[in-house]
Enzyme design. Structure first.
Site, PDB file in Angstrom:
ATOM      1  CE  LYS A  59      41.594  56.616  34.218  1.00 34.74           C
ATOM      2  NZ  LYS A  59      41.763  57.488  35.604  1.00 34.74           N
TER       3      LYS A  59
HETATM    4  P1  NAD Z   1      50.052  63.891  33.114  1.00 33.64           P
HETATM    5  O1  NAD Z   1      50.407  63.185  31.894  1.00 33.64           O
HETATM    6  O2  NAD Z   1      49.671  65.426  32.974  1.00 33.64           O
HETATM    7  O3  NAD Z   1      51.526  64.221  33.755  1.00 33.64           O
HETATM    8  C1  NAD Z   1      52.320  62.815  34.391  1.00 33.64           C
HETATM    9  C2  NAD Z   1      53.401  63.261  35.125  1.00 33.64           C
HETATM   10  O4  NAD Z   1      54.222  62.220  35.639  1.00 33.64           O
HETATM   11  C3  NAD Z   1      54.347  63.882  33.951  1.00 33.64           C
HETATM   12  O5  NAD Z   1      55.137  65.009  34.448  1.00 33.64           O
HETATM   13  C4  NAD Z   1      55.289  62.525  33.516  1.00 33.64           C
HETATM   14  O6  NAD Z   1      56.629  63.184  33.102  1.00 33.64           O
HETATM   15  C5  NAD Z   1      55.415  62.206  35.304  1.00 33.64           C
HETATM   16  N1  NAD Z   1      55.926  60.752  35.282  1.00 33.64           N
HETATM   17  C6  NAD Z   1      55.620  59.618  34.561  1.00 33.64           C
HETATM   18  N2  NAD Z   1      56.387  58.671  34.789  1.00 33.64           N
HETATM   19  C7  NAD Z   1      56.925  59.031  35.962  1.00 33.64           C
HETATM   20  C8  NAD Z   1      58.061  58.474  36.807  1.00 33.64           C
HETATM   21  N3  NAD Z   1      58.300  57.180  36.580  1.00 33.64           N
HETATM   22  N4  NAD Z   1      58.723  59.312  37.634  1.00 33.64           N
HETATM   23  C9  NAD Z   1      58.408  60.485  37.822  1.00 33.64           C
HETATM   24  N5  NAD Z   1      57.401  61.173  37.203  1.00 33.64           N
HETATM   25  C10 NAD Z   1      56.852  60.233  36.081  1.00 33.64           C
HETATM   26  O7  NAD Z   1      48.947  63.151  33.961  1.00 33.64           O
HETATM   27  P2  NAD Z   1      48.171  63.546  35.142  1.00 33.64           P
HETATM   28  O8  NAD Z   1      46.732  63.880  34.586  1.00 33.64           O
HETATM   29  O9  NAD Z   1      48.883  64.749  36.050  1.00 33.64           O
HETATM   30  O10 NAD Z   1      47.968  62.123  35.974  1.00 33.64           O
HETATM   31  C11 NAD Z   1      48.773  61.810  37.108  1.00 33.64           C
HETATM   32  C12 NAD Z   1      48.315  60.790  37.711  1.00 33.64           C
HETATM   33  O11 NAD Z   1      47.070  61.472  38.558  1.00 33.64           O
HETATM   34  C13 NAD Z   1      47.848  59.642  37.210  1.00 33.64           C
HETATM   35  O12 NAD Z   1      47.915  58.540  38.154  1.00 33.64           O
HETATM   36  C14 NAD Z   1      46.468  59.978  37.058  1.00 33.64           C
HETATM   37  O13 NAD Z   1      45.398  58.721  36.902  1.00 33.64           O
HETATM   38  C15 NAD Z   1      46.045  60.772  38.064  1.00 33.64           C
HETATM   39  N6  NAD Z   1      44.654  61.357  38.008  1.00 33.64           N
HETATM   40  C16 NAD Z   1      44.951  62.287  37.383  1.00 33.64           C
HETATM   41  C17 NAD Z   1      43.404  63.275  37.022  1.00 33.64           C
HETATM   42  C18 NAD Z   1      43.458  64.635  36.146  1.00 33.64           C
HETATM   43  O14 NAD Z   1      42.431  65.045  36.198  1.00 33.64           O
HETATM   44  N7  NAD Z   1      44.233  64.745  35.326  1.00 33.64           N
HETATM   45  C19 NAD Z   1      42.555  62.971  38.013  1.00 33.64           C
HETATM   46  C20 NAD Z   1      42.560  61.980  38.936  1.00 33.64           C
HETATM   47  C21 NAD Z   1      43.815  61.253  39.018  1.00 33.64           C
END
Ligand code: NAD
Length: 417
Positions: A106
């Site tokens: 990561k």
């Molecule tokens: P992203 O940047 O697209 O979205 C994150 C969202 O969370 C945004 O809407 C942001 O405003 C919101 N957010 C941040 N802090 C917040 C809070 N305190 N309360 C409410 N909302 C809040 O990111 P993503 O890719 O969707 O990732 C989100 C989670 O999913 C992370 O933990 C990431 O590690 C995990 N994840 C993502 C992927 C992927 O393929 N994108 C894969 C596996 C895991």
């Protein structure tokens, strides 16, 4: 939300819990709980006004016994060494949970991308890729998107790497745009696995996800797609949030319309016909399914005590603290762990990497079908292990499956003299 829980310690605790059911020598267990190496670097980048700013950046390569290191790159002001180490460890066990031939890694940069222009972010991304160049590659370590990164950043990373190496090597990163060697279905993959495991979890409990009411915390890539696909399955999404606030409509929200509103205004807040909620209101909402899809430590023991949902599907990595887990176990809330629930992202990254190696693209339908097979097979294995070993949580069961796979590979690799 608990700021003071160290996610690296939470991750190690989860491994210890599962290790109690397996026969792992202490030295080997220690090896499986620590990263093999962590790069920490200071990027110096010229801003548009000619000044220079520095950014702390990281890449943790946790374990490579089952294949090349694999994991996303996060742009967020809260990125730090322990967070990156935790996220890289979760990647190891996630890849093992769904049995794809990757280890875990990561990366991240401590930056709030909202404060910088696209040109500045491009220079930051290229500087970061240059630092990573000796460590990454199709057979070494393959970055991907995470919070605040997406196709644009992956395209820049690929281009930087290929330019410096004087080659074409699309498999060096995944999550690229389709025209730049990305896979059909990658953008939706994480939300899709969340929706698939939600469907399986309701069926396991004798219900139907189509009858469920749902609250989703975080409306980014993982959260919005999960909301949309759960809606397509017939579930009613009554509340969603992002970092600016939460909205609620007891009649149900239309996920696509909320997404358009967020695109136009920058936030879900203020969406027509909704009440404004706090983050806590959303997490403790009277719904059947809660999907935390923002960041780690969103639900601590205090919030967990007020959670009403019968099922939680962890779209985010590490959204529940270990103390929250203990409270929810006592309340008989079924928690489907992150290492399975959001594994759709890395699974389709794996499909992308396979397509890049073969220089042969799959149809979206093939991606969707193969993903469903991988995720439902892993869910079935989780349930089988949970029941056969009489374990107390789905998290323990998934870690037992994953840790056993990593342990076997690590033992077969041996320890270099
Ligand atoms: P992203 O940047 O697209 O979205 C994150 C969202 O969370 C945004 O809407 C942001 O405003 C919101 N957010 C941040 N802090 C917040 C809070 N305190 N309360 C409410 N909302 C809040 O990111 P993503 O890719 O969707 O990732 C989100 C989670 O999913 C992370 O933990 C990431 O590690 C995990 N994840 C993502 C992927 C992927 O393929 N994108 C894969 C596996 C895991």
């Amino acid at each position: 939300m608990s700021e003071d829980v160290n996610p690296f310690e939470s991750m190690q605790e989860q491994i210890d819990d599962a290790a109690a059911y397996l026969d792992i020598a202490p030295g080997m267990l220690a090896r499986l709980k620590h990263p093999e190496r962590v790069l920490e670097t200071t990027l110096a980048v010229e801003l548009d006004d000619g000044s220079v700013e520095t950014f702390q950046a990281y890449r943790s390569q946790f374990n490579g016994d089952r294949g090349p290191y694999k994991g996303g790159v996060r742009y967020h002001p809260g990125v730090n060494r322990d967070e990156v180490k935790a996220l890289s460890g979760w990647m190891v066990y996630k890849c093992a949970a769904v049995d794809i031939p990757f280890g875990g890694g990561k990366g991240g940069i401590a930056i709030d991308p909202a404060d910088y222009s696209a040109a500045e972010l491009e220079r930051v991304t290229r500087a970061y890729t240059e630092e990573l160049r000796p460590l990454i590659g199709t057979d070494r370590d393959i970055p991907a998107p995470d919070v605040n990164t997406g196709q644009r950043e992956m395209n820049w990373m690929k281009d930087t790497y290929e330019s410096l190496e004087h080659t074409t090597e699309p498999g060096v990163v995944t999550g690229k745009a389709v025209e730049s060697g990305g896979s059909e279905g990658r953008v939706e993959a994480t939300g899709r696995s969340v929706s698939l495991v939600a469907r399986e979890a309701f069926a396991y409990r004798g219900g139907d996800v189509a009858d469920a009411t749902v609250a989703v915390q975080g409306y980014g890539n993982a959260g919005w797609v999960a909301a949309n696909l759960l809606g397509e399955m017939g579930a009613t999404v009554v509340a969603v949030s992002d970092s600016s606030g939460a909205i609620h409509d007891p009649e149900g929200l239309e996920p696509e319309a909320v997404k358009r509103h967020k695109r136009d205004t920058g936030s879900v807040a203020g969406f027509e016909g909704t009440d404004t909620w706090t983050n806590r209101d959303l997490l403790t909402a009277d719904v059947d399914l809660l999907v935390p899809a923002a960041l780690e430590n969103a639900v601590d023991a205090d919030i967990a005590a007020d959670v009403s949902a019968a099922i939680i599907v962890e779209a985010a990595n590490g959204p529940l603290t270990p103390d929250a887990d203990a409270v929810l176990e006592g309340e008989d809330v079924l928690v489907v762990p992150d290492i399975l629930a959001n594994a759709g992202g890395v699974t389709v990254s794996y499909f992308e990497w396979v397509q890049n190696r073969q220089r042969f693209g799959w149809t979206e339908q093939r991606v969707v079908d193969e993903l469903e097979r991988v995720i439902t097979d892993a869910f079935d294995e989780l349930v089988e292990t949970f029941e056969a070993r009489g374990l107390s949580t789905f998290r323990e069961a998934m870690y037992v499956v994953a840790l056993e796979r990593v342990r076997r590979a690590a033992e077969q690799s041996g320890v270099w003299p």
